[in-house]
Design a protein around this motif. Structure first.
Motif, PDB file in Angstrom:
ATOM      1  N   PHE A   1       0.778  -1.407  -0.094  1.00  0.00           N
ATOM      2  CA  PHE A   1       0.063  -0.199   0.198  1.00  0.00           C
ATOM      3  C   PHE A   1       0.592   1.276   0.269  1.00  0.00           C
ATOM      4  O   PHE A   1       0.289   2.405  -0.113  1.00  0.00           O
ATOM      5  N   ILE A   2       1.645   1.271   0.819  1.00  0.00           N
ATOM      6  CA  ILE A   2       2.868   2.572   0.593  1.00  0.00           C
ATOM      7  C   ILE A   2       4.370   2.698  -0.088  1.00  0.00           C
ATOM      8  O   ILE A   2       4.559   1.242  -0.384  1.00  0.00           O
ATOM      9  N   SER A   3       4.730   3.563   0.362  1.00  0.00           N
ATOM     10  CA  SER A   3       5.959   3.388  -0.763  1.00  0.00           C
ATOM     11  C   SER A   3       7.401   3.389   0.501  1.00  0.00           C
ATOM     12  O   SER A   3       6.907   2.855   1.614  1.00  0.00           O
ATOM     13  N   PRO A   4       8.492   2.768  -0.071  1.00  0.00           N
ATOM     14  CA  PRO A   4       9.416   2.391   1.040  1.00  0.00           C
ATOM     15  C   PRO A   4      10.304   3.126   2.320  1.00  0.00           C
ATOM     16  O   PRO A   4       9.787   2.300   3.524  1.00  0.00           O
TER      17      PRO A   4
ATOM     18  N   THR B   1      10.336  -4.599  -2.295  1.00  0.00           N
ATOM     19  CA  THR B   1       8.673  -5.288  -2.899  1.00  0.00           C
ATOM     20  C   THR B   1       8.291  -4.126  -2.785  1.00  0.00           C
ATOM     21  O   THR B   1       7.353  -3.582  -4.228  1.00  0.00           O
ATOM     22  N   SER B   2       8.021  -2.718  -2.201  1.00  0.00           N
ATOM     23  CA  SER B   2       7.552  -1.908  -2.086  1.00  0.00           C
ATOM     24  C   SER B   2       7.980  -1.380  -3.045  1.00  0.00           C
ATOM     25  O   SER B   2       7.509  -0.288  -4.331  1.00  0.00           O
ATOM     26  N   GLN B   3       9.730  -0.893  -3.828  1.00  0.00           N
ATOM     27  CA  GLN B   3       9.503   0.740  -4.526  1.00  0.00           C
ATOM     28  C   GLN B   3       9.701  -0.717  -6.121  1.00  0.00           C
ATOM     29  O   GLN B   3       9.093   0.060  -6.778  1.00  0.00           O
ATOM     30  N   ILE B   4       9.262  -1.765  -6.348  1.00  0.00           N
ATOM     31  CA  ILE B   4       9.002  -2.133  -7.373  1.00  0.00           C
ATOM     32  C   ILE B   4       7.426  -1.931  -8.011  1.00  0.00           C
ATOM     33  O   ILE B   4       7.547  -1.918  -9.090  1.00  0.00           O
ATOM     34  N   ARG B   5       7.019  -2.299  -6.930  1.00  0.00           N
ATOM     35  CA  ARG B   5       5.421  -2.432  -7.131  1.00  0.00           C
ATOM     36  C   ARG B   5       5.469  -0.660  -7.259  1.00  0.00           C
ATOM     37  O   ARG B   5       4.416  -0.246  -8.202  1.00  0.00           O
ATOM     38  N   GLY B   6       6.089   0.121  -6.867  1.00  0.00           N
ATOM     39  CA  GLY B   6       5.718   1.808  -6.915  1.00  0.00           C
ATOM     40  C   GLY B   6       6.560   2.109  -8.735  1.00  0.00           C
ATOM     41  O   GLY B   6       5.646   2.808  -9.147  1.00  0.00           O
TER      42      GLY B   6
END
Length: 386
Positions: free
Chosen positions: A58-61, A107-112
Protein backbone atom coordinates in the motif's frame (compact mmCIF):
# COMPACT_ATOMS: atom_id res chain seq x y z
CA UNK A 1 -10.40 20.74 -17.46
CA UNK A 2 -8.36 17.63 -18.16
CA UNK A 3 -5.53 18.92 -15.95
CA UNK A 4 -8.01 19.59 -13.15
CA UNK A 5 -9.25 15.99 -13.33
CA UNK A 6 -5.67 14.66 -13.18
CA UNK A 7 -4.91 16.91 -10.20
CA UNK A 8 -7.96 15.62 -8.37
CA UNK A 9 -6.96 12.03 -9.05
CA UNK A 10 -3.43 12.71 -7.82
CA UNK A 11 -4.77 14.36 -4.66
CA UNK A 12 -7.06 11.39 -4.05
CA UNK A 13 -4.16 8.95 -4.38
CA UNK A 14 -2.06 11.05 -1.98
CA UNK A 15 -4.81 11.09 0.63
CA UNK A 16 -5.28 7.32 0.28
CA UNK A 17 -1.55 6.75 0.80
CA UNK A 18 -1.52 9.01 3.86
CA UNK A 19 -4.50 7.17 5.35
CA UNK A 20 -2.84 3.80 4.69
CA UNK A 21 0.38 5.00 6.37
CA UNK A 22 -1.43 6.20 9.49
CA UNK A 23 -3.44 2.97 9.71
CA UNK A 24 -0.40 0.73 9.30
CA UNK A 25 1.62 2.70 11.86
CA UNK A 26 -1.25 2.37 14.32
CA UNK A 27 -1.56 -1.38 13.81
CA UNK A 28 1.54 -2.37 15.90
CA UNK A 29 0.31 -0.07 18.66
CA UNK A 30 -3.08 -1.79 18.63
CA UNK A 31 -1.39 -5.20 18.79
CA UNK A 32 0.72 -4.00 21.72
CA UNK A 33 -2.37 -2.85 23.59
CA UNK A 34 -4.15 -6.13 22.91
CA UNK A 35 -1.07 -8.04 24.03
CA UNK A 36 -1.08 -6.16 27.33
CA UNK A 37 -4.77 -6.93 27.80
CA UNK A 38 -4.39 -10.69 27.16
CA UNK A 39 -1.41 -11.15 29.51
CA UNK A 40 1.41 -13.66 29.09
CA UNK A 41 -0.95 -16.48 28.16
CA UNK A 42 -1.33 -15.10 24.63
CA UNK A 43 1.52 -13.25 22.90
CA UNK A 44 0.62 -11.06 19.94
CA UNK A 45 4.07 -9.59 19.29
CA UNK A 46 4.93 -12.16 16.58
CA UNK A 47 2.05 -10.77 14.52
CA UNK A 48 3.93 -7.46 14.26
CA UNK A 49 6.33 -9.15 11.85
CA UNK A 50 3.53 -9.22 9.28
CA UNK A 51 2.86 -5.47 9.44
CA UNK A 52 5.80 -4.34 7.22
CA UNK A 53 4.92 -7.05 4.70
CA UNK A 54 1.37 -5.75 4.62
CA UNK A 55 2.63 -2.19 4.22
CA UNK A 56 4.55 -3.12 1.04
CA UNK A 57 1.23 -3.51 -0.78
CA UNK A 58 0.00 0.00 0.00
CA UNK A 59 2.75 2.54 0.73
CA UNK A 60 6.20 3.65 -0.40
CA UNK A 61 9.54 2.25 0.85
CA UNK A 62 9.94 5.30 3.13
CA UNK A 63 6.54 4.56 4.59
CA UNK A 64 7.54 0.94 5.13
CA UNK A 65 10.60 2.18 7.07
CA UNK A 66 8.36 4.33 9.28
CA UNK A 67 6.04 1.39 9.95
CA UNK A 68 9.04 -0.81 10.71
CA UNK A 69 10.37 1.71 13.25
CA UNK A 70 7.02 1.71 15.07
CA UNK A 71 6.88 -2.11 14.94
CA UNK A 72 10.42 -2.45 16.38
CA UNK A 73 9.57 -0.05 19.21
CA UNK A 74 6.39 -1.98 19.99
CA UNK A 75 8.23 -5.33 19.96
CA UNK A 76 10.80 -3.91 22.39
CA UNK A 77 8.09 -2.56 24.72
CA UNK A 78 6.19 -5.85 24.55
CA UNK A 79 9.20 -7.98 25.37
CA UNK A 80 10.24 -5.58 28.16
CA UNK A 81 6.77 -5.84 29.64
CA UNK A 82 7.08 -9.62 29.71
CA UNK A 83 10.72 -9.50 30.96
CA UNK A 84 12.03 -11.14 27.81
CA UNK A 85 14.72 -8.59 26.82
CA UNK A 86 17.99 -10.38 26.19
CA UNK A 87 16.41 -13.74 25.55
CA UNK A 88 17.17 -15.57 22.33
CA UNK A 89 13.50 -15.42 21.32
CA UNK A 90 13.61 -11.65 21.32
CA UNK A 91 16.75 -11.57 19.15
CA UNK A 92 15.23 -13.97 16.66
CA UNK A 93 11.95 -12.05 16.59
CA UNK A 94 13.76 -8.76 16.01
CA UNK A 95 15.96 -10.28 13.28
CA UNK A 96 12.93 -11.71 11.48
CA UNK A 97 11.14 -8.36 11.71
CA UNK A 98 14.10 -6.51 10.20
CA UNK A 99 14.52 -9.11 7.45
CA UNK A 100 10.84 -8.92 6.54
CA UNK A 101 11.06 -5.13 6.57
CA UNK A 102 14.00 -5.03 4.17
CA UNK A 103 12.19 -7.40 1.83
CA UNK A 104 9.03 -5.33 2.12
CA UNK A 105 10.87 -2.13 1.18
CA UNK A 106 12.23 -3.79 -1.94
CA UNK A 107 8.79 -5.12 -2.82
CA UNK A 108 7.26 -1.69 -2.29
CA UNK A 109 9.82 -0.10 -4.57
CA UNK A 110 9.14 -2.63 -7.35
CA UNK A 111 5.40 -2.19 -6.95
CA UNK A 112 5.68 1.59 -7.13
CA UNK A 113 7.83 1.40 -10.24
CA UNK A 114 5.37 -0.90 -11.99
CA UNK A 115 2.42 1.25 -10.99
CA UNK A 116 4.17 4.28 -12.45
CA UNK A 117 4.87 2.38 -15.66
CA UNK A 118 1.21 1.37 -15.84
CA UNK A 119 0.07 4.96 -15.31
CA UNK A 120 2.49 6.21 -17.98
CA UNK A 121 1.35 3.56 -20.43
CA UNK A 122 -2.32 4.30 -19.85
CA UNK A 123 -1.78 8.06 -20.06
CA UNK A 124 0.08 7.62 -23.33
CA UNK A 125 -2.70 5.41 -24.68
CA UNK A 126 -5.33 7.99 -23.72
CA UNK A 127 -3.34 10.75 -25.42
CA UNK A 128 -3.02 8.62 -28.57
CA UNK A 129 -6.73 7.90 -28.58
CA UNK A 130 -7.70 11.53 -28.04
CA UNK A 131 -5.36 12.62 -30.84
CA UNK A 132 -7.24 10.32 -33.21
CA UNK A 133 -10.65 11.61 -32.10
CA UNK A 134 -10.64 15.08 -33.62
CA UNK A 135 -13.74 17.22 -32.98
CA UNK A 136 -16.30 17.19 -35.77
CA UNK A 137 -17.28 20.51 -37.42
CA UNK A 138 -20.38 21.99 -35.81
CA UNK A 139 -21.98 22.88 -39.17
CA UNK A 140 -21.60 21.65 -42.73
CA UNK A 141 -24.09 23.16 -45.15
CA UNK A 142 -27.59 22.44 -43.82
CA UNK A 143 -26.26 19.93 -41.30
CA UNK A 144 -25.46 20.37 -37.61
CA UNK A 145 -23.03 17.87 -36.12
CA UNK A 146 -21.73 16.96 -32.68
CA UNK A 147 -19.66 14.17 -31.19
CA UNK A 148 -18.79 12.96 -27.72
CA UNK A 149 -16.13 10.69 -26.27
CA UNK A 150 -16.63 9.53 -22.69
CA UNK A 151 -13.62 7.58 -21.39
CA UNK A 152 -14.18 4.49 -19.31
CA UNK A 153 -13.51 4.28 -15.60
CA UNK A 154 -9.77 4.66 -14.92
CA UNK A 155 -9.53 1.03 -13.79
CA UNK A 156 -10.74 -0.22 -17.17
CA UNK A 157 -8.66 -0.60 -20.27
CA UNK A 158 -8.59 2.06 -22.97
CA UNK A 159 -11.25 1.29 -25.54
CA UNK A 160 -10.98 0.58 -29.25
CA UNK A 161 -13.80 2.94 -30.36
CA UNK A 162 -13.34 5.68 -32.91
CA UNK A 163 -15.12 8.03 -35.30
CA UNK A 164 -14.08 10.07 -38.32
CA UNK A 165 -15.61 12.76 -40.53
CA UNK A 166 -14.62 13.59 -44.12
CA UNK A 167 -16.03 16.81 -45.61
CA UNK A 168 -16.21 16.40 -49.40
CA UNK A 169 -17.82 19.76 -50.12
CA UNK A 170 -21.27 18.67 -51.27
CA UNK A 171 -21.36 15.53 -49.12
CA UNK A 172 -20.04 14.43 -45.78
CA UNK A 173 -18.93 10.90 -44.95
CA UNK A 174 -18.94 9.74 -41.37
CA UNK A 175 -17.35 6.64 -39.86
CA UNK A 176 -17.95 5.07 -36.48
CA UNK A 177 -16.11 1.88 -35.59
CA UNK A 178 -15.47 -0.46 -32.68
CA UNK A 179 -12.46 -2.79 -32.48
CA UNK A 180 -12.65 -6.21 -30.85
CA UNK A 181 -9.34 -5.66 -29.06
CA UNK A 182 -8.94 -2.97 -26.42
CA UNK A 183 -5.97 -1.13 -24.94
CA UNK A 184 -2.89 -0.48 -27.07
CA UNK A 185 -3.85 -3.21 -29.53
CA UNK A 186 -7.23 -1.59 -30.10
CA UNK A 187 -5.70 1.87 -30.55
CA UNK A 188 -3.20 0.56 -33.11
CA UNK A 189 -6.02 -1.04 -35.06
CA UNK A 190 -8.09 2.13 -34.86
CA UNK A 191 -5.23 4.16 -36.30
CA UNK A 192 -5.19 1.84 -39.33
CA UNK A 193 -8.97 2.10 -39.69
CA UNK A 194 -9.09 5.88 -39.42
CA UNK A 195 -6.16 6.43 -41.81
CA UNK A 196 -7.73 4.07 -44.35
CA UNK A 197 -11.05 5.88 -44.05
CA UNK A 198 -9.49 9.31 -44.58
CA UNK A 199 -7.61 8.10 -47.66
CA UNK A 200 -10.55 6.30 -49.24
CA UNK A 201 -13.22 8.88 -48.40
CA UNK A 202 -11.57 11.55 -50.52
CA UNK A 203 -10.26 9.28 -53.26
CA UNK A 204 -13.48 7.63 -54.45
CA UNK A 205 -16.67 9.35 -55.57
CA UNK A 206 -18.88 6.28 -55.15
CA UNK A 207 -19.57 5.14 -51.59
CA UNK A 208 -19.48 1.51 -52.71
CA UNK A 209 -16.02 1.93 -54.28
CA UNK A 210 -14.86 3.88 -51.24
CA UNK A 211 -15.93 1.13 -48.82
CA UNK A 212 -14.35 -1.58 -50.98
CA UNK A 213 -11.02 0.25 -50.96
CA UNK A 214 -11.42 1.06 -47.28
CA UNK A 215 -11.71 -2.65 -46.44
CA UNK A 216 -8.69 -3.53 -48.56
CA UNK A 217 -6.58 -0.77 -47.00
CA UNK A 218 -7.36 -1.86 -43.43
CA UNK A 219 -6.51 -5.49 -44.22
CA UNK A 220 -3.35 -4.46 -46.03
CA UNK A 221 -2.17 -2.20 -43.20
CA UNK A 222 -2.59 -5.00 -40.68
CA UNK A 223 -0.73 -7.46 -42.87
CA UNK A 224 2.10 -5.03 -43.59
CA UNK A 225 2.50 -4.33 -39.88
CA UNK A 226 2.68 -8.06 -39.20
CA UNK A 227 5.31 -8.58 -41.88
CA UNK A 228 7.43 -5.69 -40.59
CA UNK A 229 7.20 -6.77 -36.94
CA UNK A 230 6.87 -10.55 -36.69
CA UNK A 231 6.28 -12.09 -33.27
CA UNK A 232 4.95 -8.79 -31.91
CA UNK A 233 1.68 -7.25 -30.89
CA UNK A 234 0.82 -6.62 -34.54
CA UNK A 235 0.79 -10.34 -35.28
CA UNK A 236 -2.18 -10.84 -32.99
CA UNK A 237 -3.91 -7.86 -34.60
CA UNK A 238 -3.97 -9.46 -38.05
CA UNK A 239 -4.84 -12.93 -36.79
CA UNK A 240 -7.44 -12.12 -34.16
CA UNK A 241 -8.70 -8.58 -34.68
CA UNK A 242 -11.96 -7.56 -36.26
CA UNK A 243 -13.68 -4.20 -36.38
CA UNK A 244 -17.37 -3.41 -36.69
CA UNK A 245 -18.06 -0.20 -38.56
CA UNK A 246 -20.70 1.97 -40.20
CA UNK A 247 -19.96 4.46 -42.98
CA UNK A 248 -22.70 6.95 -43.89
CA UNK A 249 -22.81 9.53 -46.65
CA UNK A 250 -25.12 12.56 -46.29
CA UNK A 251 -25.67 15.47 -48.71
CA UNK A 252 -24.71 18.69 -47.00
CA UNK A 253 -27.59 20.63 -48.58
CA UNK A 254 -31.12 19.81 -49.63
CA UNK A 255 -33.09 16.78 -48.55
CA UNK A 256 -31.15 13.99 -50.23
CA UNK A 257 -31.13 10.51 -48.69
CA UNK A 258 -28.56 8.89 -46.43
CA UNK A 259 -26.36 6.20 -47.98
CA UNK A 260 -24.98 3.60 -45.57
CA UNK A 261 -22.59 0.66 -45.49
CA UNK A 262 -22.92 -1.40 -42.30
CA UNK A 263 -20.03 -3.75 -41.56
CA UNK A 264 -21.37 -5.73 -38.62
CA UNK A 265 -22.09 -2.64 -36.50
CA UNK A 266 -25.18 -1.60 -34.56
CA UNK A 267 -27.72 0.20 -36.77
CA UNK A 268 -27.77 4.01 -36.64
CA UNK A 269 -30.94 5.49 -35.16
CA UNK A 270 -33.01 8.01 -37.11
CA UNK A 271 -34.95 10.34 -34.81
CA UNK A 272 -37.78 11.96 -36.78
CA UNK A 273 -40.53 13.93 -35.02
CA UNK A 274 -40.51 11.77 -31.93
CA UNK A 275 -40.17 8.44 -33.75
CA UNK A 276 -36.96 6.43 -33.49
CA UNK A 277 -36.21 4.14 -36.44
CA UNK A 278 -33.23 1.74 -36.41
CA UNK A 279 -31.65 1.80 -39.88
CA UNK A 280 -31.04 -1.93 -40.14
CA UNK A 281 -28.97 -3.17 -43.10
CA UNK A 282 -31.02 -5.03 -45.69
CA UNK A 283 -28.05 -7.27 -46.50
CA UNK A 284 -25.68 -7.56 -43.50
CA UNK A 285 -21.95 -7.57 -44.23
CA UNK A 286 -19.24 -9.02 -41.96
CA UNK A 287 -16.95 -6.77 -39.91
CA UNK A 288 -13.56 -5.65 -41.13
CA UNK A 289 -11.14 -8.53 -40.73
CA UNK A 290 -13.82 -11.19 -41.15
CA UNK A 291 -14.44 -10.81 -44.88
CA UNK A 292 -14.10 -14.55 -45.39
CA UNK A 293 -17.43 -15.02 -43.61
CA UNK A 294 -19.34 -13.12 -46.28
CA UNK A 295 -19.97 -13.51 -50.00
CA UNK A 296 -17.65 -10.64 -50.85
CA UNK A 297 -20.45 -8.41 -52.14
CA UNK A 298 -20.91 -4.89 -50.86
CA UNK A 299 -24.41 -3.61 -50.25
CA UNK A 300 -25.31 0.03 -49.76
CA UNK A 301 -28.54 0.97 -48.00
CA UNK A 302 -30.53 4.15 -48.47
CA UNK A 303 -32.80 5.99 -46.05
CA UNK A 304 -34.64 9.30 -46.19
CA UNK A 305 -33.34 12.13 -44.01
CA UNK A 306 -36.07 14.77 -43.76
CA UNK A 307 -35.77 18.25 -42.36
CA UNK A 308 -35.68 18.32 -38.57
CA UNK A 309 -34.55 14.68 -38.29
CA UNK A 310 -31.42 13.60 -36.42
CA UNK A 311 -29.17 10.64 -37.12
CA UNK A 312 -27.39 9.11 -34.12
CA UNK A 313 -24.38 6.83 -34.52
CA UNK A 314 -23.01 5.09 -31.42
CA UNK A 315 -20.87 2.22 -30.21
CA UNK A 316 -22.10 -0.89 -28.42
CA UNK A 317 -20.90 0.40 -25.06
CA UNK A 318 -24.01 2.62 -24.97
CA UNK A 319 -26.66 -0.06 -25.38
CA UNK A 320 -24.67 -2.74 -23.52
CA UNK A 321 -24.30 -0.65 -20.37
CA UNK A 322 -26.25 -2.23 -17.49
CA UNK A 323 -27.86 -0.84 -14.39
CA UNK A 324 -27.49 -2.41 -10.95
CA UNK A 325 -30.33 -4.82 -11.76
CA UNK A 326 -28.49 -6.07 -14.85
CA UNK A 327 -30.80 -4.44 -17.42
CA UNK A 328 -29.36 -2.97 -20.64
CA UNK A 329 -29.69 0.75 -21.29
CA UNK A 330 -32.82 1.31 -23.45
CA UNK A 331 -31.38 3.92 -25.81
CA UNK A 332 -34.15 3.83 -28.44
CA UNK A 333 -36.83 4.19 -25.75
CA UNK A 334 -35.16 7.26 -24.22
CA UNK A 335 -34.50 9.21 -27.41
CA UNK A 336 -38.06 10.46 -28.19
CA UNK A 337 -37.93 12.72 -25.14
CA UNK A 338 -34.96 14.54 -26.67
CA UNK A 339 -36.07 14.50 -30.32
CA UNK A 340 -36.12 18.29 -30.68
CA UNK A 341 -32.72 18.91 -29.15
CA UNK A 342 -29.76 20.05 -31.20
CA UNK A 343 -27.05 17.37 -31.73
CA UNK A 344 -24.78 18.63 -28.95
CA UNK A 345 -27.58 18.79 -26.41
CA UNK A 346 -28.92 15.41 -27.53
CA UNK A 347 -25.74 13.45 -26.95
CA UNK A 348 -25.12 15.29 -23.69
CA UNK A 349 -28.61 14.27 -22.57
CA UNK A 350 -27.85 10.64 -23.44
CA UNK A 351 -24.52 10.79 -21.62
CA UNK A 352 -26.06 12.21 -18.45
CA UNK A 353 -28.96 9.78 -18.52
CA UNK A 354 -26.63 6.83 -19.15
CA UNK A 355 -24.53 7.64 -16.11
CA UNK A 356 -27.61 7.92 -13.93
CA UNK A 357 -28.99 4.67 -15.31
CA UNK A 358 -25.78 2.71 -14.73
CA UNK A 359 -25.32 4.16 -11.25
CA UNK A 360 -21.57 3.66 -11.25
CA UNK A 361 -18.51 4.33 -13.41
CA UNK A 362 -18.70 3.20 -17.02
CA UNK A 363 -16.75 0.05 -17.81
CA UNK A 364 -16.09 0.93 -21.46
CA UNK A 365 -15.50 4.00 -23.59
CA UNK A 366 -18.60 5.64 -25.07
CA UNK A 367 -18.64 7.35 -28.46
CA UNK A 368 -21.61 9.02 -30.15
CA UNK A 369 -21.97 11.18 -33.26
CA UNK A 370 -25.20 13.04 -34.00
CA UNK A 371 -26.15 14.76 -37.28
CA UNK A 372 -29.24 16.91 -37.77
CA UNK A 373 -30.79 18.16 -40.99
CA UNK A 374 -31.58 21.81 -40.28
CA UNK A 375 -34.70 23.50 -41.47
CA UNK A 376 -36.27 23.75 -38.06
CA UNK A 377 -34.84 25.71 -35.11
CA UNK A 378 -32.25 23.55 -33.35
CA UNK A 379 -31.65 25.75 -30.37
CA UNK A 380 -33.90 24.00 -27.89
CA UNK A 381 -32.64 24.63 -24.37
CA UNK A 382 -31.11 21.76 -22.47
CA UNK A 383 -33.79 20.34 -20.12
CA UNK A 384 -33.29 21.50 -16.57
CA UNK A 385 -34.15 18.02 -15.29
CA UNK A 386 -31.09 16.44 -16.93
Amino acid sequence: MKGLVHNRERLSRTRSSELALVTLMALPVVLLMLDGATGQAVRLAPLMVAVPALAAAFISPVGVMAVTAVAVLCVFLETKEHLLVGWTDFSVELAVLLLVSVTAMGTSQIRGRREQELVSTRTGAEVMQRSLLQPVPSHLGDLSLASIYVPADKAAGVGGDIYGVADLGERVRILIADAHNKGLAGIETMSYVLNAFRRSARQFDSLCSMVANFKEDVTGDLRNSTAAQPDSLSTSLALEEFVTAVVVEIPERGDGPILMANLGHLPPLLIDHGRVVPLEPTSPMPPLGLSDLGNGRLHMDEASFPAGATLLLYTDSVVEARNLAGDFYPLAERLPAWARLAPGALIEAVRSDLRRYVGRSLGDDVIMVAVRRNCLPDTEPFPSSL
